[in-house]
Design an enzyme around this catalytic site. Structure first.
Site, short mmCIF file in Angstrom:
data_model
loop_
_atom_site.label_atom_id
_atom_site.label_comp_id
_atom_site.label_asym_id
_atom_site.label_seq_id
_atom_site.Cartn_x
_atom_site.Cartn_y
_atom_site.Cartn_z
N THR A 73 -10.66 0.56 -10.02
CA THR A 73 -10.96 2.05 -10.29
C THR A 73 -12.11 1.80 -11.45
O THR A 73 -13.12 2.69 -11.41
CB THR A 73 -9.72 2.52 -11.08
N GLY A 86 -5.56 -0.59 -13.78
CA GLY A 86 -6.22 0.11 -15.11
C GLY A 86 -6.85 -0.82 -16.18
O GLY A 86 -7.19 -0.28 -17.19
N CYS A 88 1.05 -1.07 -0.02
CA CYS A 88 0.05 0.17 -0.18
C CYS A 88 0.78 1.14 -0.05
O CYS A 88 1.65 1.36 0.89
CB CYS A 88 -0.94 0.05 1.10
C1 SIN Z 1 -3.91 0.15 -1.07
O1 SIN Z 1 -3.51 0.86 -1.84
O2 SIN Z 1 -3.36 -0.81 -0.76
C2 SIN Z 1 -5.16 0.34 -0.37
C3 SIN Z 1 -5.70 1.81 -0.25
C4 SIN Z 1 -5.69 2.61 0.93
O3 SIN Z 1 -6.63 2.08 1.86
O4 SIN Z 1 -4.91 3.25 1.33
#
Ligand code: SIN
Length: 301
Positions: free
Chosen positions: A262, A240, A127
């Protein structure tokens, strides 16, 4: 015979589309809707041991070519999320539980806690919105240790979500494979930013966020291709994918399945059925009888 059925490790999935972690993954009802709308399986938002409040608003910014988010892994923690897990089980919704820990022990705790209830786990080691996310994925030895430790305490399939923000995506993939991972999910969103020129400041409260959506598709595709070339375990493409043609590109690059995030946010839940229909037609038009026959074909060209 269902031509779109996928087998990843011991996990049979009715088609190769998965709801990616994050989008809609925080409640059983949203996950159920995604499954009923045609996703082969759904992935939950990343769940941690204790509740996480995430970052201060604004945490999402929509761009022409993608989405910038800095949610910061907000989630209710494992005890509270167990209620959603029980709902999913009651309705027979197959799901992959995404877990996030700040240490090897926390990952192990989460695996033990949920082990009896899930179809598979996805380890979120990448993340971009939390300090340990990108630190973890850049440390190949640590990645190896986390995956090996986790594998030693569960028989459930372990998928590892990695980032493109590393020196060599293949090194990371190999570390996961050697440690016993059952599949790699490539890739997570990419650390990025946007500045509001009127306000003369970054649009996100945390300055940086993770870029997802169309802008990162060519990078994700490159990672899948490189991983498929060097690894034996399945690769799940993510990044994407927003139409049937994108999905087929990932399959030809070597993905056994694809995750969609997304595009669900931008186009709605019908995307799962649209993509499956496109793949089915593509198989027919090109003389293939099942999905397996096209996975990785671009490597033979
Ligand atoms: C992620 O990008 O792994 C999760 C997004 C987040 O909750 O920041």
């Amino acid at each position: 015979m269902n031509p779109l059925e996928v087998n990843i490790s011991s996990l049979k999935i009715r088609n190769p589309t998965m709801l990616a972690a994050g989008v809609l993954g925080i409640s059983a009802s949203l996950l159920r809707n995604a499954y009923k709308s045609g996703a082969g399986i759904v992935v939950t938002k990343s769940i941690s041991k204790n509740p996480r409040f995430g970052n201060r608003n604004p945490v999402v910014y929509e761009l022409k070519y993608g989405l910038l988010n800095s949610i910061g892994l907000s989630n209710p923690g494992c005890e509270e999320f167990l209620k959603e897990v029980n709902e999913l089980r009651k309705d027979n919704i197959p799901f992959i539980l995404s877990v996030y820990g700040e240490s090897v022990d926390e990952f192990k705790y989460l695996i033990k806690f949920f082990n009896d209830y899930v179809n598979a786990f996805e380890l979120n080691l990448s993340c971009p919105n939390v300090k340990t996310g990108l630190e973890f994925i850049k440390d190949v030895e640590l990645v190896f240790d986390i995956v090996r430790e986790v594998k030693s305490i569960t028989k459930k399939p372990i998928f590892v979500k990695i980032s493109a923000t590393v020196n060599d995506v293949v090194d990371v993939g190999k570390a996961c494979e050697e440690a016993g991972a059952d599949a790699i999910v490539a890739i997570n969103s990419i650390k990025a930013m946007k500045i509001d020129i009127r306000l003369k400041k970054p649009v996100l409260s945390s300055i940086f966020g993770g870029l997802s959506g169309e802008a990162i598709k060519p990078i994700a595709l490159r990672c899948v291709y490189e991983l498929k070339k060097e690894l034996s375990i399945p690769i799940i493409g993510c990044g994407g994918i927003s139409c049937g043609e994108d999905a087929v590109e990932f399959l030809l690059a070597g993905a056994s399945a694809i995750q969609i995030g997304t595009a669900v946010y931008k186009k709605g839940l019908r995307i799962f059925r649209d993509i499956c229909m496109f793949i089915k037609n593509y198989l027919n038009e090109n003389g293939y009888s099942k999905l397996d026959e096209i996975i990785g074909l671009a490597h033979k060209a």
